[in-house]
Write a protein that holds these residues in place. Structure first.
Motif, short mmCIF file in Angstrom:
data_model
loop_
_atom_site.label_atom_id
_atom_site.label_comp_id
_atom_site.label_asym_id
_atom_site.label_seq_id
_atom_site.Cartn_x
_atom_site.Cartn_y
_atom_site.Cartn_z
N ASP A 182 40.63 41.13 39.59
CA ASP A 182 41.40 40.91 40.64
C ASP A 182 42.38 39.94 40.42
OD1 ASP A 182 40.77 43.35 41.70
OD2 ASP A 182 39.81 42.47 43.27
N LYS A 183 41.72 38.79 40.07
CA LYS A 183 42.33 37.54 39.90
C LYS A 183 43.22 37.44 38.57
CE LYS A 183 39.19 34.37 42.42
NZ LYS A 183 38.35 33.21 42.38
N THR A 236 47.02 40.62 38.38
CA THR A 236 47.97 40.37 39.38
C THR A 236 49.11 41.16 39.42
OG1 THR A 236 48.96 38.39 38.59
CG2 THR A 236 46.80 37.95 39.78
N ALA A 279 36.10 41.01 41.69
CA ALA A 279 36.80 39.72 42.31
C ALA A 279 37.53 38.80 40.94
CB ALA A 279 35.82 38.83 42.98
N THR A 320 35.75 33.93 34.26
CA THR A 320 35.37 33.61 35.45
C THR A 320 34.10 34.32 35.88
OG1 THR A 320 37.76 34.29 36.35
CG2 THR A 320 36.07 34.32 38.06
N THR A 371 40.49 34.32 29.74
CA THR A 371 40.09 33.72 31.19
C THR A 371 38.78 33.88 31.27
OG1 THR A 371 40.42 34.23 33.48
CG2 THR A 371 40.40 36.15 32.24
#
Length: 272
Positions: A149-150, A153, A146, A12, A10
């Motif tokens: 946190d995504k 989960t 942030a 971000t 991931t």
């Protein structure tokens, strides 16, 4: 290590991390018995050693030119040997801090930060925020929180067999550990440094009926660090697979053995 949405990755903002994809199965894989192969390897090894001994004895007082070539092909001691610098003696929470304003200090910081980012504490919101506040540059903390946190989960926790708080249910032990194998500086400008940390990691749920048993992985974390507020902090970090060795013939430990090892064997403070 952290969850991902494309082959376990991931990305971000400036943060890119990875955790092994959940792989539910009833037990740890077993490798075929290789006693005959080991016997053959032993015989071949003895023959090779004998030939080497004869060659060495027949070489006599030669010029040693071949030795020079061999030495030139080996890694330099300064590249792989420990520096001898003592680990720091200060911590913020459970994370070593207060590293020297040097390239070795940057490597030490990166190794210890890799351990923190790969720990089981990252699966709990409050503990994760505390870790990020310690290892990330002050200006990047909110963005990193942030992003993580995504990724971390409730659904992801559930896929690993954890509860909503990121902890193991009764009777199980959650394992998430990162162990640095070595570090390398690829860029150093005085107040910024790019460091690669080669790591081995453990991830899984140890328990008699676990569908996510503890597995091992190998990966390299690249961190860009900045000297700020008297310490090295992470600006960005990413992760890629490997280098990974050929798996050995080790017998997979039982759930009880793994749980006991996690509870009894403590970690280290790393210094380059």
């Amino acid at each position: 290590m952290s969850p991902g949405d494309e082959q376990g990755y991931t990305e971000t903002g400036h943060t890119r991390t990875r955790l092994p994809d959940p792989d539910p199965y009833g037990g740890a894989p077993r490798r075929p018995h290789r006693s005959s192969s080991r016997s053959l390897v032993t015989v071949v090894g003895v023959v090779v050693l004998l030939i080497a001994a004869i060659a060495f004895a027949n070489r006599g007082g030669g010029s040693g030119g071949d030795d020079t070539t061999t030495k030139n092909n080996q890694p330099k001691a300064a590249t792989t040997a420990a520096s001898g610098t003592r680990p720091v003696d200060t911590k913020t929470g459970n994370i070593p801090t207060g590293f020297p304003h040097t390239d070795q200090g940057a490597q030490s910081a990166a190794a210890n930060y890799a351990v923190a980012l790969g720990s089981a504490s990252m699966f709990n919101k409050a503990e994760r925020d505390s870790i990020l506040q310690t290892v990330i540059t002050p200006s990047g903390v909110a963005t990193s929180q942030a992003a993580f946190d995504k990724a971390y989960t409730r659904a992801f926790n559930k896929s690993l067999g954890l509860n909503d708080a990121g902890t193991a249910p009764k009777g199980y032990t959650f394992v998430s550990r990162t162990s640095p194998i070595g570090t390398k500086v690829t860029e150093f400008t005085g107040n910024t440094a790019t460091v690669e940390v080669w790591c081995s990691g453990l991830l899984g749920l140890a328990g008699e009926h676990s569908t996510n048993p503890v597995t091992n992985s190998w990966f390299t974390i690249t961190m860009k660090l900045e000297w700020t507020a008297g310490d090295w902090k992470i600006i960005t970090h990413s992760q890629k697979e490997g280098p990974a060795p050929v798996p050995g013939d080790d017998r997979a430990s039982s759930a009880d053995e793994m749980s006991k090892a996690v509870d009894e064997y403590g970690g280290f403070t790393y210094a380059r």
